[in-house]
Design a protein around this motif. Structure first.
Motif, PDB file in Angstrom:
ATOM      1  N   PRO A 218      13.880  55.456  38.529  1.00  0.00           N
ATOM      2  CA  PRO A 218      13.846  54.400  37.514  1.00  0.00           C
ATOM      3  C   PRO A 218      15.183  53.660  37.450  1.00  0.00           C
ATOM      4  O   PRO A 218      16.251  54.227  37.729  1.00  0.00           O
ATOM      5  N   THR A 219      15.138  52.405  37.080  1.00  0.00           N
ATOM      6  CA  THR A 219      16.372  51.616  37.005  1.00  0.00           C
ATOM      7  C   THR A 219      17.324  52.144  35.940  1.00  0.00           C
ATOM      8  O   THR A 219      18.523  51.869  35.983  1.00  0.00           O
ATOM      9  N   ALA A 224      20.372  55.173  40.076  1.00  0.00           N
ATOM     10  CA  ALA A 224      20.110  53.789  40.460  1.00  0.00           C
ATOM     11  C   ALA A 224      21.436  53.041  40.541  1.00  0.00           C
ATOM     12  O   ALA A 224      22.178  52.981  39.559  1.00  0.00           O
ATOM     13  N   GLY A 225      21.730  52.499  41.725  1.00  0.00           N
ATOM     14  CA  GLY A 225      22.927  51.681  41.850  1.00  0.00           C
ATOM     15  C   GLY A 225      24.065  52.223  42.684  1.00  0.00           C
ATOM     16  O   GLY A 225      24.769  51.445  43.324  1.00  0.00           O
ATOM     17  N   PRO A 226      24.321  53.554  42.714  1.00  0.00           N
ATOM     18  CA  PRO A 226      25.450  54.037  43.512  1.00  0.00           C
ATOM     19  C   PRO A 226      25.295  53.684  44.985  1.00  0.00           C
ATOM     20  O   PRO A 226      24.179  53.538  45.487  1.00  0.00           O
ATOM     21  N   PRO A 227      26.411  53.541  45.714  1.00  0.00           N
ATOM     22  CA  PRO A 227      26.348  53.197  47.138  1.00  0.00           C
ATOM     23  C   PRO A 227      25.548  54.222  47.943  1.00  0.00           C
ATOM     24  O   PRO A 227      25.441  55.392  47.564  1.00  0.00           O
ATOM     25  N   SER A 252      21.296  49.622  44.825  1.00  0.00           N
ATOM     26  CA  SER A 252      22.258  50.244  45.725  1.00  0.00           C
ATOM     27  C   SER A 252      22.403  49.410  46.985  1.00  0.00           C
ATOM     28  O   SER A 252      21.440  48.868  47.508  1.00  0.00           O
ATOM     29  N   ARG A 253      23.615  49.351  47.510  1.00  0.00           N
ATOM     30  CA  ARG A 253      23.853  48.732  48.804  1.00  0.00           C
ATOM     31  C   ARG A 253      24.348  49.804  49.775  1.00  0.00           C
ATOM     32  O   ARG A 253      24.946  50.804  49.370  1.00  0.00           O
ATOM     33  N   VAL A 254      24.089  49.598  51.060  1.00  0.00           N
ATOM     34  CA  VAL A 254      24.562  50.532  52.075  1.00  0.00           C
ATOM     35  C   VAL A 254      26.042  50.287  52.306  1.00  0.00           C
ATOM     36  O   VAL A 254      26.457  49.197  52.712  1.00  0.00           O
ATOM     37  N   SER A 255      26.841  51.300  52.040  1.00  0.00           N
ATOM     38  CA  SER A 255      28.299  51.207  52.152  1.00  0.00           C
ATOM     39  C   SER A 255      28.822  51.828  53.438  1.00  0.00           C
ATOM     40  O   SER A 255      29.798  51.354  54.015  1.00  0.00           O
TER      41      SER A 255
END
Length: 271
Positions: A218-219, A224-227, A252-255
């Motif tokens: 869930p958002t 939700a959100g960590p790299p 999340s983005r791929v870091s």
């Protein structure tokens, strides 16, 4: 599932194969590095082995393959990691920990919302010893607390901590229980790293393993959100390509992406 260089097993299997063939493991020659972008991750399988040199950043395993033990070479590997050259978006030295939710099959399971003498705010209510959301959250919180306080990490709040989420560890069949466990870990690490430059928490997994273990996040969840740190590549080119795939959770983005070469894990810092 396709080979992606799981840190718990890939190096062990490579060395086992050499042993069965009657060969002694040799120090691997590092593949060509892209200046300022390539790092390495190491843990207990590399104990007593030659480690790469000239890495831009290093990610060191704090646990020894399970969520409730310690990497026996942690001190030596942290000393090696301190020689990282920097120059990427990643901290020179980061940490990762194994994760799990063994329930009552584990060597310890919580029976209250208190750990290490502290009452923990539990979003799932009161833990009474059952394998439920409240106790799963407490188990994860407790394992993260142990990782930061009893395994030999100095100034744990100054590090970036990756949660290594793989099906090779023990998990419940209900994904909500596993999410609660991982939320407990993420919440603890966020609490100790808040405000420290370069510190924080992220998730290492494949999309397939993450879906099997944690399901849809869930958002509103702290997951939700960590790299994201994604394995799955066998070449640097493949690792670079994986920077463009979706992160493991919403927002999340791929870091970082990982690839395997000569039995060692290499990591690419995404632009």
């Amino acid at each position: 599932m396709a080979h992606f260089g799981m840190k718990m097993a890939c190096t062990f299997l490579a060395l086992l194969g050499l042993s069965l063939a009657g060969m002694a493991p040799a120090a691997a020659a590092p593949p060509p590095r892209t200046q300022g972008l390539i790092g390495n991750d190491v843990s207990w399988p590399q104990c007593g082995k030659s480690l790469p040199a000239g890495q831009a950043f290093a990610i060191v395993g704090v646990t020894g393959g399970l969520a409730n033990n310690t990497n026996p070479c942690l001190a030596q590997q942290l000393a090696w990691a301190a020689g990282s050259t920097g120059g990427t978006a990643q901290p020179k030295v980061a940490l990762y920990v194994n994760t799990a939710n063994p329930g009552l099959a584990g060597s310890w399971w919580p029976s209250s919302n208190t750990y290490a003498g502290t009452q923990i705010a539990n979003p799932y209510g009161t833990c009474g010893g059952a394998v439920d959301l409240a106790c799963s959250y407490m188990y994860g919180y407790a394992k993260a607390y142990d990782d930061a306080t009893i395994r030999g990490v100095n100034n744990p709040g100054n590090y970036f901590w990756w949660l290594d989420v793989e099906t090779g560890n023990s998990w419940q069949t209900t994904t909500a229980l596993n999410r609660a466990d991982l939320e407990g870990m993420a919440t603890y690490f966020k609490s100790i790293t808040s405000g420290a430059a370069g510190a924080g928490v992220g998730i290492y997994s494949t999309a397939s393993q993450w879906g099997t273990i944690a399901g849809t996040v869930p958002t509103s969840s702290p997951l939700a959100g960590p790299p994201s740190w994604l394995p799955g590549a066998n070449t640097l080119r493949g690792a670079k390509s994986n920077c463009s795939v979706p992160g493991l959770t919403s927002g999340s983005r791929v870091s970082v992406t990982q690839y395997v070469s000569s039995g060692l894990d290499y990591d690419y810092s995404c632009p």
